[in-house]
Design a protein around this motif. Structure first.
Motif, PDB file in Angstrom:
ATOM      1  N   UNK A 127       0.751  -1.202  -0.069  1.00 43.29           N
ATOM      2  CA  UNK A 127       0.064  -0.018  -0.088  1.00 43.29           C
ATOM      3  C   UNK A 127       0.784   1.378  -0.063  1.00 43.29           C
ATOM      4  N   UNK A 128       2.023   1.267   0.381  1.00 38.96           N
ATOM      5  CA  UNK A 128       3.007   2.316   0.329  1.00 38.96           C
ATOM      6  C   UNK A 128       3.880   2.431  -0.798  1.00 38.96           C
ATOM      7  N   UNK A 129       3.700   1.634  -1.874  1.00 45.36           N
ATOM      8  CA  UNK A 129       4.302   1.908  -3.093  1.00 45.36           C
ATOM      9  C   UNK A 129       3.495   2.528  -4.023  1.00 45.36           C
ATOM     10  N   UNK A 130       4.223   3.572  -4.773  1.00 46.24           N
ATOM     11  CA  UNK A 130       3.680   4.485  -5.701  1.00 46.24           C
ATOM     12  C   UNK A 130       3.708   4.063  -7.207  1.00 46.24           C
ATOM     13  N   UNK A 131       2.673   3.913  -7.700  1.00 50.67           N
ATOM     14  CA  UNK A 131       2.693   3.271  -8.860  1.00 50.67           C
ATOM     15  C   UNK A 131       1.699   4.412 -10.059  1.00 50.67           C
ATOM     16  N   UNK A 132       2.282   5.100 -10.931  1.00 46.68           N
ATOM     17  CA  UNK A 132       1.631   5.986 -11.760  1.00 46.68           C
ATOM     18  C   UNK A 132       0.719   5.118 -12.597  1.00 46.68           C
ATOM     19  N   UNK A 133      -0.559   5.993 -12.905  1.00 45.72           N
ATOM     20  CA  UNK A 133      -1.426   5.475 -13.888  1.00 45.72           C
ATOM     21  C   UNK A 133      -0.806   5.007 -15.277  1.00 45.72           C
ATOM     22  N   UNK A 134      -0.147   5.585 -15.779  1.00 50.34           N
ATOM     23  CA  UNK A 134       0.435   5.243 -16.893  1.00 50.34           C
ATOM     24  C   UNK A 134       1.537   3.902 -16.829  1.00 50.34           C
ATOM     25  N   UNK A 135       1.463   3.146 -16.281  1.00 54.17           N
ATOM     26  CA  UNK A 135       2.263   2.088 -15.747  1.00 54.17           C
ATOM     27  C   UNK A 135       1.132   0.563 -15.933  1.00 54.17           C
ATOM     28  N   UNK A 136       2.187  -0.276 -16.389  1.00 54.26           N
ATOM     29  CA  UNK A 136       1.326  -1.722 -16.242  1.00 54.26           C
ATOM     30  C   UNK A 136       2.214  -2.759 -15.488  1.00 54.26           C
ATOM     31  N   UNK A 137       1.527  -3.280 -14.595  1.00 53.84           N
ATOM     32  CA  UNK A 137       2.213  -4.524 -13.397  1.00 53.84           C
ATOM     33  C   UNK A 137       1.613  -5.840 -14.056  1.00 53.84           C
ATOM     34  N   UNK A 138       2.555  -6.844 -14.285  1.00 53.28           N
ATOM     35  CA  UNK A 138       1.872  -8.046 -14.522  1.00 53.28           C
ATOM     36  C   UNK A 138       1.437  -8.676 -13.280  1.00 53.28           C
ATOM     37  N   UNK A 139       0.820  -9.879 -13.875  1.00 58.09           N
ATOM     38  CA  UNK A 139       0.183 -10.709 -12.798  1.00 58.09           C
ATOM     39  C   UNK A 139       1.221 -11.413 -11.810  1.00 58.09           C
ATOM     40  N   UNK A 140       0.974 -11.551 -10.700  1.00 61.61           N
ATOM     41  CA  UNK A 140       1.561 -12.042  -9.630  1.00 61.61           C
ATOM     42  C   UNK A 140       3.231 -11.513  -9.355  1.00 61.61           C
ATOM     43  N   UNK A 141       3.157 -10.023  -9.766  1.00 63.48           N
ATOM     44  CA  UNK A 141       4.386  -9.485  -9.421  1.00 63.48           C
ATOM     45  C   UNK A 141       4.309  -8.759  -8.038  1.00 63.48           C
ATOM     46  N   UNK A 142       5.472  -8.669  -7.233  1.00 62.00           N
ATOM     47  CA  UNK A 142       5.200  -8.282  -5.956  1.00 62.00           C
ATOM     48  C   UNK A 142       6.082  -6.777  -5.915  1.00 62.00           C
ATOM     49  N   UNK A 143       5.353  -5.916  -5.427  1.00 57.63           N
ATOM     50  CA  UNK A 143       5.974  -4.575  -5.131  1.00 57.63           C
ATOM     51  C   UNK A 143       6.025  -4.160  -3.975  1.00 57.63           C
ATOM     52  N   UNK A 144       7.165  -3.685  -3.474  1.00 59.08           N
ATOM     53  CA  UNK A 144       7.392  -3.568  -1.879  1.00 59.08           C
ATOM     54  C   UNK A 144       7.206  -1.928  -1.697  1.00 59.08           C
ATOM     55  N   UNK A 145       7.327  -1.751  -0.301  1.00 61.97           N
ATOM     56  CA  UNK A 145       6.890  -0.481   0.054  1.00 61.97           C
ATOM     57  C   UNK A 145       8.061   0.461  -0.346  1.00 61.97           C
ATOM     58  N   UNK A 146       7.728   1.833  -0.401  1.00 61.12           N
ATOM     59  CA  UNK A 146       8.308   2.933  -0.639  1.00 61.12           C
ATOM     60  C   UNK A 146       9.002   2.845  -2.160  1.00 61.12           C
ATOM     61  N   UNK A 147       8.437   1.866  -2.920  1.00 66.79           N
ATOM     62  CA  UNK A 147       8.975   1.898  -4.331  1.00 66.79           C
ATOM     63  C   UNK A 147       8.145   2.786  -5.106  1.00 66.79           C
ATOM     64  N   UNK A 148       8.847   3.427  -6.347  1.00 64.75           N
ATOM     65  CA  UNK A 148       8.070   4.271  -7.267  1.00 64.75           C
ATOM     66  C   UNK A 148       8.406   3.606  -8.571  1.00 64.75           C
ATOM     67  N   UNK A 149       7.108   3.664  -9.397  1.00 69.64           N
ATOM     68  CA  UNK A 149       7.233   3.112 -10.661  1.00 69.64           C
ATOM     69  C   UNK A 149       6.321   4.146 -11.602  1.00 69.64           C
ATOM     70  N   UNK A 150       7.197   4.568 -12.671  1.00 70.20           N
ATOM     71  CA  UNK A 150       6.543   5.671 -13.490  1.00 70.20           C
ATOM     72  C   UNK A 150       6.619   5.226 -14.903  1.00 70.20           C
TER      73      UNK A 150
END
Length: 498
Positions: A370-393
């Protein structure tokens, strides 16, 4: 009551789709082997969808049901496994025959040679397609098929090709090591009849890159021709079966685009070539077929085909034409993802139209902190783990990846099964399948081969990272150790002498 039953008539298929899926040398190191496993170009994902699916869907929507997919022998198990899996976009309506040819990344085989080899499996008119073509919704394959149907019946066209205007790339820096954008080719065509008249070749460009030589026979027959050097060949060709017979006769031609089509354009409007090849068994058969189908008005025009002995005397026949469909960028995004820059642009195009939302499935949702930041113009594949304080743009992240804490990923494509450790930074990079990036490592405008390991705290910029580098590094370390050992021995020897 009449119980007589009419005999069942065999349905002859109209077209066979022939899809070529080569090694993809221009996409190396992404297409390099991952350990002992090959990494087929056809299965490289664009927005988490294998690129071959875009072509298969395009074929299926046109109504074609039979596909001959030709790939290197080493790629067949992986492609076959995917094609027959539930993940594949190809539905049960497509019958896909996967055939292989012997090729290596060092020695490529031309399209003409491949078609000659598999001509026995192609018994009808066919559509030749590359596995890397990304068509827009505004350009259905049926548009090319309908043009082919009309023009082969009315005026003897035997090939219909498709050229597209290249979309302007986004403004971002890319290193020279990635190579250049796909080169556009100068072509001349008649817009009124949709006839391709001239194709620039590499030999012609080498001789004179600033001038274009056109025969008067061409200009006198087509006085309102158009010229453009801003178009790229889609490598999608709708062909009559007789094209394969012509390739057998012209055994010295290797490339369809560089050799065969430029030659065929000349046969269309140069009287000497028409008289030479039109009298041959292959093209005479085409003439007879076309005459039977043409109207009497066109048949009357064909009676004036006697050669005058000059190349500048134009023939009035309309047979042996190469039809052309021109797709403009304003009418929809169109691209061949056949090099690293085009591959990155294709991924960025699709994520620009997406709006990322957290997965609805509880199991998948729990993997995104819940503390990860993922921008709307991104795509995350199934069963991928994203940890806290991570930024994806502005990035595409594949399936089954592990993204650690405080990771920053901007403008990247990360393929399946990658591990990005805590504190790593990735910018404008393409990360191959099963790559591991160590903690606090940094990649800027880099491409990694699948299975590559970036060590902790390593920094790379503008690099192509492939696994052959490891051997070089090991060799350097051994050289250093040997030199150190020799120095030690020399020092011990001096001490003994003293």
């Amino acid at each position: 009551m009449d119980f007589n039953v009419s005999p069942v008539q065999a349905v002859t298929r109209e077209f066979l789709a022939v899809i070529l899926a080569g090694f993809g040398n221009e996409l190396f190191p992404l297409t390099g082997d991952v350990g002992d496993e090959p990494c087929p170009k056809a299965l490289l994902t664009i927005s988490n969808k294998p690129m071959v699916d875009y072509v298969l869907s395009w074929v299926e929507e046109s109504g074609i049901t039979d596909v001959l997919l030709i790939c290197p022998s080493s790629h067949r198990p992986s492609i076959s496994h995917y094609i027959h899996s539930e993940s594949s976009a190809s539905s049960s309506s497509l019958h896909i025959d996967i055939q292989t040819f012997d090729e290596s990344q060092e020695l490529s085989v031309g399209t003409c040679s491949i078609l000659r080899h598999f001509s026995g499996r192609i018994q009808e008119d066919f559509v030749l397609l590359p596995c890397d073509f990304v068509p827009p919704p505004s350009l259905p394959l049926s548009k090319l098929l309908n043009k082919f149907r009309t023009e082969t019946t009315s005026d003897g066209a035997i090939v219909v090709s498709c050229w597209f205007e290249v979309p302007k790339p986004e403004k971002y820096a890319t290193p020279d090591e990635w190579g250049s954008h796909s080169q556009s080719t100068p072509i001349v065509w008649d817009d009124c009849t949709g006839t391709l008249l001239y194709i620039g070749t590499l030999d012609g460009a080498d001789r004179n890159s600033e001038e274009l030589e056109l025969r008067t026979s061409l200009l006198s027959r087509y006085p309102r021709t158009k010229l453009s050097s801003e178009l790229q060949d889609s490598h999608v060709y709708v062909c009559k079966r007789e094209v394969l017979d012509a390739l057998q006769e012209k055994a010295g031609l290797d490339s369809l685009r560089e050799d065969f089509l430029p030659w065929l354009c000349k046969v269309h409007y140069q009287t000497r070539k028409r008289s030479k090849y039109g009298s041959g068994k292959i093209f005479r058969h085409l003439y007879i077929m076309d005459i039977r189908l043409m109207s009497f008005a066109v048949l009357g025009a064909l009676t004036n085909l006697a050669p005058t002995g000059s190349d500048d005397d134009h023939a009035e026949a309309s047979g042996l034409r190469v039809g052309v469909v021109i797709h403009r960028a304003k009418d929809g995004y169109c691209l061949r993802a056949n090099n690293l820059l085009a591959y990155l642009e294709a991924n960025r195009h699709f994520i620009a139209d997406t709006c990322y939302t957290l997965p609805s499935d509880p199991q998948k949702r729990a993997l995104i902190d819940t503390k990860a930041s993922i921008s709307p113009d991104s795509t995350i594949g199934d069963f991928t783990k994203v940890d806290e304080k991570t930024t994806i743009k502005k990035s595409v992240i594949g399936k089954h990846c592990v993204i650690g804490k405080a990771v920053k990923i901007v403008g990247c494509v990360v393929l399946d099964h990658c591990v990005i450790s805590d504190g790593a930074k990735l910018e404008s990079s393409i990360v191959g399948r099963s790559t591991t990036v160590g903690g606090r490592a940094e990649l800027v405008r880099c491409v990694t081969q699948g299975g590559y390991e970036v060590k902790e705290n390593e920094n790379y910029r503008n690099e192509k990272l492939d696994t052959s580098d490891w051997g070089a590094e090991t060799g350097d370390e051994n050289d250093d150790n040997n030199e150190h050992g020799e120095d030690s021995e020399e020092q011990n020897s001096n001490e003994e002498d003293g």
